[in-house]
Design a protein around this motif. Structure first.
Motif, PDB file in Angstrom:
ATOM      1  N   LEU B  47       0.838  -1.196   0.000  1.00  0.00           N
ATOM      2  CA  LEU B  47       0.000   0.000   0.000  1.00  0.00           C
ATOM      3  C   LEU B  47       0.872   1.243   0.000  1.00  0.00           C
ATOM      4  O   LEU B  47       2.095   1.168   0.194  1.00  0.00           O
ATOM      5  CB  LEU B  47      -0.959  -0.003   1.208  1.00  0.00           C
ATOM      6  CG  LEU B  47      -0.400  -0.279   2.593  1.00  0.00           C
ATOM      7  CD1 LEU B  47       0.215   0.973   3.198  1.00  0.00           C
ATOM      8  CD2 LEU B  47      -1.509  -0.756   3.512  1.00  0.00           C
ATOM      9  N   GLU B  48       0.235   2.392  -0.242  1.00  0.00           N
ATOM     10  CA  GLU B  48       0.943   3.669  -0.214  1.00  0.00           C
ATOM     11  C   GLU B  48       0.353   4.559   0.878  1.00  0.00           C
ATOM     12  O   GLU B  48      -0.847   4.497   1.150  1.00  0.00           O
ATOM     13  CB  GLU B  48       0.829   4.358  -1.579  1.00  0.00           C
ATOM     14  CG  GLU B  48       1.696   3.663  -2.629  1.00  0.00           C
ATOM     15  CD  GLU B  48       1.441   4.165  -4.044  1.00  0.00           C
ATOM     16  OE1 GLU B  48       1.771   3.425  -4.991  1.00  0.00           O
ATOM     17  OE2 GLU B  48       0.904   5.283  -4.191  1.00  0.00           O
ATOM     18  N   ILE B  49       1.206   5.342   1.510  1.00  0.00           N
ATOM     19  CA  ILE B  49       0.758   6.228   2.597  1.00  0.00           C
ATOM     20  C   ILE B  49       1.355   7.607   2.382  1.00  0.00           C
ATOM     21  O   ILE B  49       2.548   7.734   2.061  1.00  0.00           O
ATOM     22  CB  ILE B  49       1.288   5.771   3.987  1.00  0.00           C
ATOM     23  CG1 ILE B  49       1.311   4.265   4.088  1.00  0.00           C
ATOM     24  CG2 ILE B  49       0.486   6.401   5.127  1.00  0.00           C
ATOM     25  CD1 ILE B  49       2.628   3.750   4.613  1.00  0.00           C
ATOM     26  N   GLU B  50       0.535   8.617   2.607  1.00  0.00           N
ATOM     27  CA  GLU B  50       1.047   9.989   2.669  1.00  0.00           C
ATOM     28  C   GLU B  50       1.219  10.353   4.129  1.00  0.00           C
ATOM     29  O   GLU B  50       0.286  10.207   4.926  1.00  0.00           O
ATOM     30  CB  GLU B  50       0.063  10.955   2.024  1.00  0.00           C
ATOM     31  CG  GLU B  50       0.206  11.007   0.520  1.00  0.00           C
ATOM     32  CD  GLU B  50      -0.552  12.180  -0.084  1.00  0.00           C
ATOM     33  OE1 GLU B  50      -0.971  13.081   0.668  1.00  0.00           O
ATOM     34  OE2 GLU B  50      -0.727  12.180  -1.297  1.00  0.00           O
ATOM     35  N   ALA B  51       2.417  10.825   4.486  1.00  0.00           N
ATOM     36  CA  ALA B  51       2.648  11.203   5.875  1.00  0.00           C
ATOM     37  C   ALA B  51       3.794  12.186   5.932  1.00  0.00           C
ATOM     38  O   ALA B  51       4.583  12.303   4.988  1.00  0.00           O
ATOM     39  CB  ALA B  51       2.954   9.974   6.717  1.00  0.00           C
ATOM     40  N   ASP B  80       7.464  -3.421   6.315  1.00  0.00           N
ATOM     41  CA  ASP B  80       8.654  -2.694   5.931  1.00  0.00           C
ATOM     42  C   ASP B  80       8.174  -1.448   5.190  1.00  0.00           C
ATOM     43  O   ASP B  80       7.317  -1.560   4.309  1.00  0.00           O
ATOM     44  CB  ASP B  80       9.444  -3.614   4.991  1.00  0.00           C
ATOM     45  CG  ASP B  80      10.826  -3.100   4.753  1.00  0.00           C
ATOM     46  OD1 ASP B  80      11.451  -2.671   5.731  1.00  0.00           O
ATOM     47  OD2 ASP B  80      11.277  -3.108   3.593  1.00  0.00           O
ATOM     48  N   ILE B  81       8.674  -0.283   5.570  1.00  0.00           N
ATOM     49  CA  ILE B  81       8.226   0.966   4.940  1.00  0.00           C
ATOM     50  C   ILE B  81       9.396   1.646   4.236  1.00  0.00           C
ATOM     51  O   ILE B  81      10.494   1.722   4.789  1.00  0.00           O
ATOM     52  CB  ILE B  81       7.628   1.922   6.006  1.00  0.00           C
ATOM     53  CG1 ILE B  81       6.351   1.314   6.562  1.00  0.00           C
ATOM     54  CG2 ILE B  81       7.338   3.303   5.419  1.00  0.00           C
ATOM     55  CD1 ILE B  81       5.603   2.210   7.510  1.00  0.00           C
ATOM     56  N   LYS B  82       9.139   2.091   3.016  1.00  0.00           N
ATOM     57  CA  LYS B  82      10.180   2.802   2.258  1.00  0.00           C
ATOM     58  C   LYS B  82       9.638   4.125   1.756  1.00  0.00           C
ATOM     59  O   LYS B  82       8.480   4.204   1.359  1.00  0.00           O
ATOM     60  CB  LYS B  82      10.588   1.968   1.041  1.00  0.00           C
ATOM     61  CG  LYS B  82      11.625   0.930   1.352  1.00  0.00           C
ATOM     62  CD  LYS B  82      12.005   0.153   0.096  1.00  0.00           C
ATOM     63  CE  LYS B  82      12.716  -1.129   0.488  1.00  0.00           C
ATOM     64  NZ  LYS B  82      12.397  -2.233  -0.380  1.00  0.00           N
ATOM     65  N   GLU B  83      10.494   5.137   1.706  1.00  0.00           N
ATOM     66  CA  GLU B  83      10.052   6.408   1.121  1.00  0.00           C
ATOM     67  C   GLU B  83      10.082   6.285  -0.396  1.00  0.00           C
ATOM     68  O   GLU B  83      11.010   5.710  -0.964  1.00  0.00           O
ATOM     69  CB  GLU B  83      10.961   7.542   1.584  1.00  0.00           C
ATOM     70  CG  GLU B  83      10.344   8.893   1.280  1.00  0.00           C
ATOM     71  CD  GLU B  83      11.113  10.062   1.892  1.00  0.00           C
ATOM     72  OE1 GLU B  83      11.871   9.851   2.857  1.00  0.00           O
ATOM     73  OE2 GLU B  83      10.942  11.184   1.392  1.00  0.00           O
ATOM     74  N   LEU B  84       9.052   6.816  -1.043  1.00  0.00           N
ATOM     75  CA  LEU B  84       8.987   6.737  -2.515  1.00  0.00           C
ATOM     76  C   LEU B  84       9.707   7.933  -3.136  1.00  0.00           C
ATOM     77  O   LEU B  84       9.823   8.977  -2.524  1.00  0.00           O
ATOM     78  CB  LEU B  84       7.531   6.696  -2.985  1.00  0.00           C
ATOM     79  CG  LEU B  84       6.779   5.405  -2.692  1.00  0.00           C
ATOM     80  CD1 LEU B  84       5.340   5.515  -3.169  1.00  0.00           C
ATOM     81  CD2 LEU B  84       7.436   4.219  -3.388  1.00  0.00           C
TER      82      LEU B  84
END
Lengths: 84, 84
Positions: B47-51, B80-84
């Motif tokens: 998924l994608e998140i704006e934060a 696992d979270i990565k910046e796009l």
């Protein structure tokens, strides 16, 4: 014989609609998580393989993915193999 | 606002029977892949998140997992979270 573990991710192809993911994306709004978008849902599969070496283990997992674990018309897969 | 992508693995807890995985393990024998054992099947979610930053994004994904994506009584999750 050595023992390996494999972790496989099977995901719907990008070109294909993912109705389950769409429904979950919609539900995020009801949970005050509207910052979350583009949810896509696939399968995560773990398994163990006995093989003489990593190359043979990789081949076996490749065969398992193509024949049983993924529908290659609608899904893509990637996997990672580690010796135990 | 920055954009992040998250990859989440939701798996049935080790203590819990995984009938789908058991069935697939059995099918491996019919495909001449009897070297493969202990198949367990869960979900892989992207998924994608704006934060504003990675900490806030991590919190949001944690909430999404607990409230919607995983049943914490029967499943465990890692992400696992990565910046796009």
């Amino acid at each position: 014989m050595k023992k390996f573990s494999a972790a496989i991710d099977v995901m719907p192809l990008k070109e294909i609609l993912d109705p389950q993911g769409k429904a979950v994306t919609g539900s995020m709004k009801n949970l005050d998580l509207s910052e979350i978008s583009n949810v896509r849902i696939g399968r995560h599969i773990t398994l163990e393989i006995e093989a003489e070496n990593k190359e043979i283990a990789t081949e076996k997992v490749e065969t398992a993915c193509k024949k049983l674990l993924a529908n290659v018309i609608m899904e893509s897969y990637i996997f990672d193999i580690k010796e135990l």
